[in-house]
Design an enzyme around this catalytic site. Structure first.
Site, PDB file in Angstrom:
ATOM      1  N   HIS A   1       0.836  -1.195   0.000  1.00 55.83           N
ATOM      2  CA  HIS A   1       0.000   0.000   0.000  1.00 55.83           C
ATOM      3  C   HIS A   1       0.874   1.250   0.000  1.00 55.83           C
ATOM      4  O   HIS A   1       1.814   1.360   0.785  1.00 55.83           O
ATOM      5  CB  HIS A   1      -0.903   0.030   1.234  1.00 55.83           C
ATOM      6  CG  HIS A   1      -2.133  -0.803   1.083  1.00 55.83           C
ATOM      7  ND1 HIS A   1      -3.137  -0.810   2.026  1.00 55.83           N
ATOM      8  CD2 HIS A   1      -2.531  -1.649   0.106  1.00 55.83           C
ATOM      9  CE1 HIS A   1      -4.099  -1.634   1.630  1.00 55.83           C
ATOM     10  NE2 HIS A   1      -3.743  -2.151   0.466  1.00 55.83           N
TER      11      HIS A   1
ATOM     12  N   TYR B   1      -9.668   5.064   7.643  1.00 50.79           N
ATOM     13  CA  TYR B   1      -9.959   5.328   9.056  1.00 50.79           C
ATOM     14  C   TYR B   1     -11.010   6.433   9.095  1.00 50.79           C
ATOM     15  O   TYR B   1     -10.778   7.515   8.551  1.00 50.79           O
ATOM     16  CB  TYR B   1      -8.710   5.800   9.798  1.00 50.79           C
ATOM     17  CG  TYR B   1      -7.605   4.776   9.923  1.00 50.79           C
ATOM     18  CD1 TYR B   1      -7.424   4.066  11.103  1.00 50.79           C
ATOM     19  CD2 TYR B   1      -6.729   4.524   8.870  1.00 50.79           C
ATOM     20  CE1 TYR B   1      -6.407   3.140  11.235  1.00 50.79           C
ATOM     21  CE2 TYR B   1      -5.715   3.601   8.977  1.00 50.79           C
ATOM     22  CZ  TYR B   1      -5.548   2.904  10.171  1.00 50.79           C
ATOM     23  OH  TYR B   1      -4.535   1.982  10.292  1.00 50.79           O
TER      24      TYR B   1
ATOM     25  N   PRO C   1      -5.006  -0.479  18.561  1.00 51.17           N
ATOM     26  CA  PRO C   1      -4.746  -0.903  17.181  1.00 51.17           C
ATOM     27  C   PRO C   1      -4.793   0.221  16.155  1.00 51.17           C
ATOM     28  O   PRO C   1      -4.375   0.021  15.017  1.00 51.17           O
ATOM     29  CB  PRO C   1      -5.852  -1.929  16.920  1.00 51.17           C
ATOM     30  CG  PRO C   1      -6.934  -1.586  17.889  1.00 51.17           C
ATOM     31  CD  PRO C   1      -6.243  -1.059  19.098  1.00 51.17           C
TER      32      PRO C   1
ATOM     33  N   LYS D   1       0.453  -0.457  15.149  1.00 50.83           N
ATOM     34  CA  LYS D   1       1.810  -0.475  15.682  1.00 50.83           C
ATOM     35  C   LYS D   1       2.145  -1.717  16.509  1.00 50.83           C
ATOM     36  O   LYS D   1       3.329  -1.977  16.767  1.00 50.83           O
ATOM     37  CB  LYS D   1       2.037   0.760  16.566  1.00 50.83           C
ATOM     38  CG  LYS D   1       2.006   2.091  15.833  1.00 50.83           C
ATOM     39  CD  LYS D   1       3.162   2.262  14.882  1.00 50.83           C
ATOM     40  CE  LYS D   1       2.703   2.200  13.452  1.00 50.83           C
ATOM     41  NZ  LYS D   1       3.785   2.347  12.472  1.00 50.83           N
TER      42      LYS D   1
ATOM     43  N   TYR E   1       3.534   6.141  10.433  1.00 49.24           N
ATOM     44  CA  TYR E   1       2.753   5.004   9.946  1.00 49.24           C
ATOM     45  C   TYR E   1       3.645   3.986   9.237  1.00 49.24           C
ATOM     46  O   TYR E   1       3.487   2.783   9.433  1.00 49.24           O
ATOM     47  CB  TYR E   1       1.666   5.502   9.001  1.00 49.24           C
ATOM     48  CG  TYR E   1       0.543   4.513   8.793  1.00 49.24           C
ATOM     49  CD1 TYR E   1      -0.544   4.464   9.669  1.00 49.24           C
ATOM     50  CD2 TYR E   1       0.552   3.620   7.718  1.00 49.24           C
ATOM     51  CE1 TYR E   1      -1.581   3.564   9.477  1.00 49.24           C
ATOM     52  CE2 TYR E   1      -0.490   2.722   7.519  1.00 49.24           C
ATOM     53  CZ  TYR E   1      -1.548   2.702   8.403  1.00 49.24           C
ATOM     54  OH  TYR E   1      -2.578   1.798   8.224  1.00 49.24           O
TER      55      TYR E   1
END
Length: 391
Positions: free
Chosen positions: A75, A203, A294, A298, A385
């Site tokens: 991704h 998200y 979550p 991580k 990220y």
């Protein structure tokens, strides 16, 4: 009493313990692994699926990345959706790096297969595990299996046995310090054999709560909604989930394909850190020392970073250099707290808090608009990220 001798006794046969055993085996360091459950139970646990690129390279180093590269999905970004507005975090453009979608269950299976093929010694379904002599220079681990008592004589003990394991509890209470933030909600997650609603993760912050559109493959999706801690899985029919998930995802739900779920569970959210991560001959790694919510993916990645650091420290010890062992706890914790900060930041931004005041909700809006309007702010999100440096 049955006596076993090894260099490193690893408590916990999850991905942390298995990866540590593999990295050490590659360097010629002898290990044995014990766990209170069996392989089928460990492999069946549904966990994370987003890998930092540093995690991918560590699995490559371990020699267990062939199937990952064949079946994993790279991704280049992910999306934040906030009350109908959308902003894509361009990971590749902002950092030059990607993340990989590949389930923790698959990593565990790959590691089990390789360790079994190479003759790893496992003890499953053990009970009454005890850790002794941690500061004596002569550490040992005792356990019972099938009514027989065993004692492991070793140089070091690696506690990779998770939040509820015995390893952390072996550190005296006057030495151990813990820090915790328990969040007032949980995540209800489902697995469904349908193509994901989008090519990248979404998200979403909605007035009714958080939602996450994730995936395990091109044909299997992993979806979540924020729920009350008092909720039970039985309270959530598939129909109720799909209605709630679609509402929270908003316009991003266009093209959503629903179907019967084949796994459904509720997980509470917490941030937790234990210090130090070393006590004498005992070294903690992964969930035994820290838990992250979550949000931001991580947990597994932080554990892999610990294991990478710890494996190098053990190998250096057997080459005559203890500086890495001495530095392990401080160095691991420095990275852990940065992961905790990012997970806390993203959790605070994307969830609805029951006690949240109108002021705090406006702060969420301001934070989202700042990220959406600032390349520097988006880059900060992207850097965390894709993963902070491993060493």
């Amino acid at each position: 009493m049955n006596t076993i001798k090894t260099q490193i006794c690893i408590i916990g046969a999850g991905p942390s313990g298995l990866l540590l055993a593999q990295l050490l085996a590659n360097a010629g360091v002898d290990t044995m692994v014990l766990d209170r459950k069996d392989r089928a139970y460990i492999e069946g646990r549904i966990r994370a699926g987003i890998l930092e690129w540093g995690t991918v390279t560590t699995l490559e180093e371990a020699g267990v990345a062939e199937r990952l590269h064949r079946e994993g999905i790279a991704h280049d970004g992910f999306e934040l959706a906030f009350e109908g507005e959308r902003h894509r975090i361009d990971l590749k453009g902002l950092t030059g790096q990607q993340v990989m979608v590949y389930g923790q269950t698959e990593i565990t299976r790959d590691l089990f297969d390789k360790r079994t093929e190479e003759g790893q010694i496992f003890y499953y379904n053990v009970e009454d595990v005890t850790l002794d002599g941690l500061k004596s220079g002569d550490p040992s681990v005792g356990f019972t299996q099938n009514g027989n008592r065993y004692e492991v004589s070793c140089d070091f003990i690696a506690g990779c046995d998770g939040y509820h394991g015995v390893s952390r509890q072996a550190i005296p209470a006057d030495i151990l310090k813990t820090y915790e933030r328990v969040y007032p909600f949980g995540w209800l997650g489902i697995l469904v054999d349908q193509p994901p609603v989008a090519h990248e993760l979404i998200y979403a912050n909605h007035a009714r709560g958080f939602a996450l559109a994730s995936m395990r493959s091109q044909t299997r999706s992993r979806y979540y909604v924020q729920c009350d801690l008092s909720d039970r899985v039985e309270d959530w029919s598939d129909d109720r989930f799909w209605e709630e998930f679609s509402n929270r995802l908003g316009p991003a739900a266009d093209g959503l394909r629903t179907g019967p779920s084949f796994e459904k569970s509720i997980a509470p959210l917490r941030s937790f850190v234990a210090e130090p991560m070393r006590y004498g001959a005992l070294f903690l790694a992964g969930d035994a020392a820290h838990i992250v919510p979550p949000t931001g993916a991580k947990g597994l990645n932080a554990a892999v970073a610990d294991v990478r650091l710890l494996s190098r420290a053990f190998v250096a010890h057997y080459e005559g250099d203890d500086t890495r062992l001495e530095a392990y706890s401080a160095k691991a914790l420095d990275r852990v707290w940065k992961c905790e900060r990012f997970s806390w930041q993203l959790s605070t931004l994307m969830h609805q808090f029951p006690e949240g005041s109108p002021f705090e909700k406006r702060m969420q809006q301001a934070d989202f608009h700042y990220i959406a309007g600032s390349e520097a702010a988006s880059r900060s999100i992207a850097e965390n990220y894709v993963g902070l440096p491993l060493e």
